[in-house]
Design a protein around this motif. Structure first.
Motif, mmCIF file in Angstrom:
data_model
loop_
_atom_site.group_PDB
_atom_site.id
_atom_site.type_symbol
_atom_site.label_atom_id
_atom_site.label_comp_id
_atom_site.label_asym_id
_atom_site.label_seq_id
_atom_site.Cartn_x
_atom_site.Cartn_y
_atom_site.Cartn_z
ATOM 1 N N THR A 64 6.318 7.843 25.369
ATOM 2 C CA THR A 64 5.848 7.951 23.993
ATOM 3 C C THR A 64 6.379 6.781 23.182
ATOM 4 O O THR A 64 7.588 6.542 23.150
ATOM 5 C CB THR A 64 6.333 9.271 23.359
ATOM 6 O OG1 THR A 64 5.839 10.365 24.138
ATOM 7 C CG2 THR A 64 5.842 9.405 21.929
ATOM 8 N N VAL A 65 5.477 6.063 22.518
ATOM 9 C CA VAL A 65 5.878 4.904 21.716
ATOM 10 C C VAL A 65 6.783 5.350 20.576
ATOM 11 O O VAL A 65 6.517 6.358 19.907
ATOM 12 C CB VAL A 65 4.634 4.181 21.154
ATOM 13 C CG1 VAL A 65 5.030 3.091 20.161
ATOM 14 C CG2 VAL A 65 3.812 3.591 22.286
ATOM 15 N N VAL A 66 7.862 4.599 20.385
ATOM 16 C CA VAL A 66 8.769 4.823 19.253
ATOM 17 C C VAL A 66 8.668 3.590 18.370
ATOM 18 O O VAL A 66 9.096 2.502 18.768
ATOM 19 C CB VAL A 66 10.225 5.028 19.714
ATOM 20 C CG1 VAL A 66 11.143 5.211 18.515
ATOM 21 C CG2 VAL A 66 10.330 6.211 20.663
ATOM 22 N N PRO A 67 8.086 3.732 17.176
ATOM 23 C CA PRO A 67 7.939 2.566 16.303
ATOM 24 C C PRO A 67 9.295 2.037 15.837
ATOM 25 O O PRO A 67 10.290 2.779 15.813
ATOM 26 C CB PRO A 67 7.126 3.094 15.118
ATOM 27 C CG PRO A 67 7.241 4.565 15.168
ATOM 28 C CD PRO A 67 7.558 4.949 16.577
ATOM 29 N N ALA A 68 9.315 0.780 15.472
ATOM 30 C CA ALA A 68 10.555 0.139 15.025
ATOM 31 C C ALA A 68 11.213 0.921 13.888
ATOM 32 O O ALA A 68 12.434 1.039 13.846
ATOM 33 C CB ALA A 68 10.276 -1.297 14.600
ATOM 34 N N SER A 69 10.417 1.494 13.015
ATOM 35 C CA SER A 69 10.965 2.225 11.863
ATOM 36 C C SER A 69 11.699 3.504 12.271
ATOM 37 O O SER A 69 12.483 4.042 11.486
ATOM 38 C CB SER A 69 9.840 2.578 10.887
ATOM 39 O OG SER A 69 8.882 3.413 11.528
ATOM 40 N N ALA A 70 11.498 3.996 13.482
ATOM 41 C CA ALA A 70 12.127 5.244 13.936
ATOM 42 C C ALA A 70 13.267 5.021 14.923
ATOM 43 O O ALA A 70 13.912 5.979 15.343
ATOM 44 C CB ALA A 70 11.066 6.145 14.568
ATOM 45 N N ARG A 71 13.538 3.793 15.303
ATOM 46 C CA ARG A 71 14.561 3.523 16.324
ATOM 47 C C ARG A 71 15.960 3.947 15.881
ATOM 48 O O ARG A 71 16.760 4.371 16.708
ATOM 49 C CB ARG A 71 14.577 2.037 16.696
ATOM 50 C CG ARG A 71 13.345 1.620 17.446
ATOM 51 C CD ARG A 71 13.378 0.150 17.777
ATOM 52 N NE ARG A 71 12.077 -0.274 18.252
ATOM 53 C CZ ARG A 71 11.575 -1.480 18.081
ATOM 54 N NH1 ARG A 71 12.286 -2.415 17.478
ATOM 55 N NH2 ARG A 71 10.372 -1.766 18.535
ATOM 56 N N ASN A 72 16.267 3.823 14.604
ATOM 57 C CA ASN A 72 17.601 4.180 14.111
ATOM 58 C C ASN A 72 17.857 5.681 14.148
ATOM 59 O O ASN A 72 19.005 6.111 14.159
ATOM 60 C CB ASN A 72 17.812 3.671 12.689
ATOM 61 C CG ASN A 72 17.916 2.173 12.627
ATOM 62 O OD1 ASN A 72 18.221 1.519 13.618
ATOM 63 N ND2 ASN A 72 17.648 1.607 11.467
ATOM 64 N N THR A 73 16.804 6.483 14.139
ATOM 65 C CA THR A 73 16.965 7.933 14.074
ATOM 66 C C THR A 73 16.478 8.658 15.324
ATOM 67 O O THR A 73 16.705 9.860 15.448
ATOM 68 C CB THR A 73 16.212 8.501 12.852
ATOM 69 O OG1 THR A 73 14.837 8.140 12.940
ATOM 70 C CG2 THR A 73 16.808 7.974 11.555
#
Length: 66
Positions: free
Chosen positions: A39-48
């Motif tokens: 499942t793709v994890v967008p850059a904006s969600a990598r921290n969480t």
């Protein structure tokens, strides 16, 4: 916990995020795409994005050329 990044095992703290995994491998955030368990994890969600033991992380680096 143990995860895999592009088929290479990595040991992380139990509450690690995707950003923690990238930092531990010294992978810069710019110019990459990430997915966890397909499942793709967008850059904006990598921290969480919380990782779990056994997660399979795929990192694809963008490149230019033709």
């Amino acid at each position: 916990m143990k995860v895999r990044i592009n088929h290479v095992e990595l040991e992380l703290a139990d509450n690690a995020t995707l950003r923690d995994a990238l930092d531990k491998k010294n992978i810069p955030a710019a110019g990459i795409a990430t997915a966890v368990n397909g499942t793709v994890v967008p850059a904006s969600a990598r921290n969480t994005h919380q990782l779990a033991d056994g997660d399979d992380i795929v990192i694809i680096k963008a490149f230019y050329g033709g």
